[in-house]
Design a protein around this motif. Structure first.
Motif, short mmCIF file in Angstrom:
data_model
loop_
_atom_site.label_atom_id
_atom_site.label_comp_id
_atom_site.label_asym_id
_atom_site.label_seq_id
_atom_site.Cartn_x
_atom_site.Cartn_y
_atom_site.Cartn_z
N LEU A 19 0.60 -1.13 -0.30
CA LEU A 19 0.46 -0.03 0.11
C LEU A 19 0.63 1.03 -0.18
O LEU A 19 2.20 0.97 0.32
CB LEU A 19 -0.79 0.12 1.21
CG LEU A 19 -1.54 -1.09 1.65
CD1 LEU A 19 -2.56 -1.13 3.07
CD2 LEU A 19 -2.51 -1.43 0.58
N ASP A 21 0.29 5.43 0.54
CA ASP A 21 -0.77 6.74 1.22
C ASP A 21 -2.05 6.02 0.88
O ASP A 21 -2.83 5.79 0.36
CB ASP A 21 -0.96 7.59 0.30
CG ASP A 21 0.18 8.30 0.64
OD1 ASP A 21 0.84 7.69 1.64
OD2 ASP A 21 0.59 9.17 -0.56
N LYS A 22 -2.53 4.32 1.62
CA LYS A 22 -3.76 3.07 1.48
C LYS A 22 -3.53 2.70 0.63
O LYS A 22 -5.26 2.14 0.59
CB LYS A 22 -4.47 4.13 2.36
CG LYS A 22 -4.03 5.25 4.16
CD LYS A 22 -3.94 3.49 5.00
CE LYS A 22 -3.18 4.01 6.25
NZ LYS A 22 -3.22 2.65 7.34
N SER A 23 -3.33 3.52 -0.78
CA SER A 23 -4.12 2.95 -2.20
C SER A 23 -2.65 1.27 -2.05
O SER A 23 -1.79 1.53 -2.07
CB SER A 23 -3.33 4.02 -3.02
OG SER A 23 -4.45 4.93 -2.67
N VAL A 25 -1.29 -1.07 -4.18
CA VAL A 25 -0.07 -1.27 -5.69
C VAL A 25 0.12 -1.79 -6.38
O VAL A 25 0.76 -1.77 -7.04
CB VAL A 25 1.06 0.13 -5.54
CG1 VAL A 25 0.64 2.03 -5.53
CG2 VAL A 25 1.57 -0.87 -3.77
#
Length: 282
Positions: A19, A21-23, A25
């Protein structure tokens, strides 16, 4: 940017999410096969010779005997056997591999019955896991894989991944490894070692040499044959080895046993970062 890893351990598979920034990848999943993982090393016994196949069947404790072909013995099989005999004959005194005399290589087109006999103890590594009716496929050319390098006992050659295109960098890495590795250990330098400092490579080399020393100790203590003498890192640690970056701020793990394995691994390769590994109980 905050980089994190989430390790989700389920009964049949392990997933690792990267992750930023909490996204999400990157996501990697791998099945959990509890036994006979590729990379595990056994002290096995020769059960049967198959001259027609130029191979032998080896007992490593699996319900079907494992298969070892002559071409998978490795060129320095004679040296390995001499070392193993010394270890087993005097368990209190382990010969030092870097001081062991390397014997001539076995013949490329030799016969299995020239080097093996039924009942003989052999050091073997799982090269392919068992499938359906077949036992595991073996090699006697042992290796200990790290993130940057692979350590090969009973060899002396340093080879660098051909994916590293810069000839200067390849020469630097070869020279660097030659200067820090002990005698009678070969090393393969992996692609991700490109640009790495001596401290990082030396640190990993020490970890892999410790794996070898631990394996030697297990051989000395072996009371039954076959016996497992080195267990390849768990699936979770294996995946982490390829993904780990010191910039990670958190590694969340939802399984206590795997949490301890990952924490031990991070403590070995980046002691100051061990605190980023956290057990998730939610």
């Amino acid at each position: 940017m905050i980089s994190e890893l989430v390790v989700d351990v389920q009964p049949k598979e392990v997933s690792i999410a990267v992750l930023e920034d909490k996204s999400l990848v990157e996501l990697q999943k791998e099945a959990r096969n509890v036994s006979f993982a590729v990379g595990d090393i056994y002290l096995g016994k020769v059960k049967k010779l198959m001259p027609g196949l130029n191979a032998a069947f080896i007992d490593v404790g699996y319900k079907k005997d494992a298969f070892l072909h002559y071409l998978d013995l490795g060129p320095n099989f004679n040296t390995q056997q001499k070392y193993l005999k010394q270890l087993l004959s005097d368990p209190k005194k382990a010969p030092v591999l870097s001081k062991t005399q390397i014997l001539p290589e076995i013949e490329k087109n030799g016969s299995i019955s020239d080097v093996l006999k039924v009942g003989q103890e052999v050091l073997v590594q799982i090269a392919k896991e068992p499938i359906s009716t077949k036992g595991p496929r073996l090699t006697s050319e042992l290796s200990f894989a790290g993130r940057y390098i692979v350590l090969i006992p009973f060899a002396d050659k340093v080879s660098v991944s051909t994916k590293i295109k810069s000839s200067e960098e390849r020469a630097r890495l070869r020279q660097l490894i030659q200067s820090i590795k002990p005698k009678n250990f070969g090393v393969i330098v992996r692609t991700v070692a490109e640009g790495k400092r001596v401290a990082e490579l030396d640190g990993e080399l020490k970890v892999l040499l410790k794996h070898w020393e631990d394996a030697v100790t297990k051989i000395q203590k072996a009371t039954k044959f076959p016996t497992l003498i080195y267990e390849e890192t768990s699936r979770a640690v294996g995946l982490l080895r390829d993904l780990f970056n010191p910039s990670f701020e958190n590694i969340h793990v939802n399984d206590e046993a795997v949490f301890h394995e990952i924490k031990d691994y991070v403590t070995l390769i980046a002691p100051d970062r061990a605190g980023i590994v956290k057990l998730y109980k939610g």
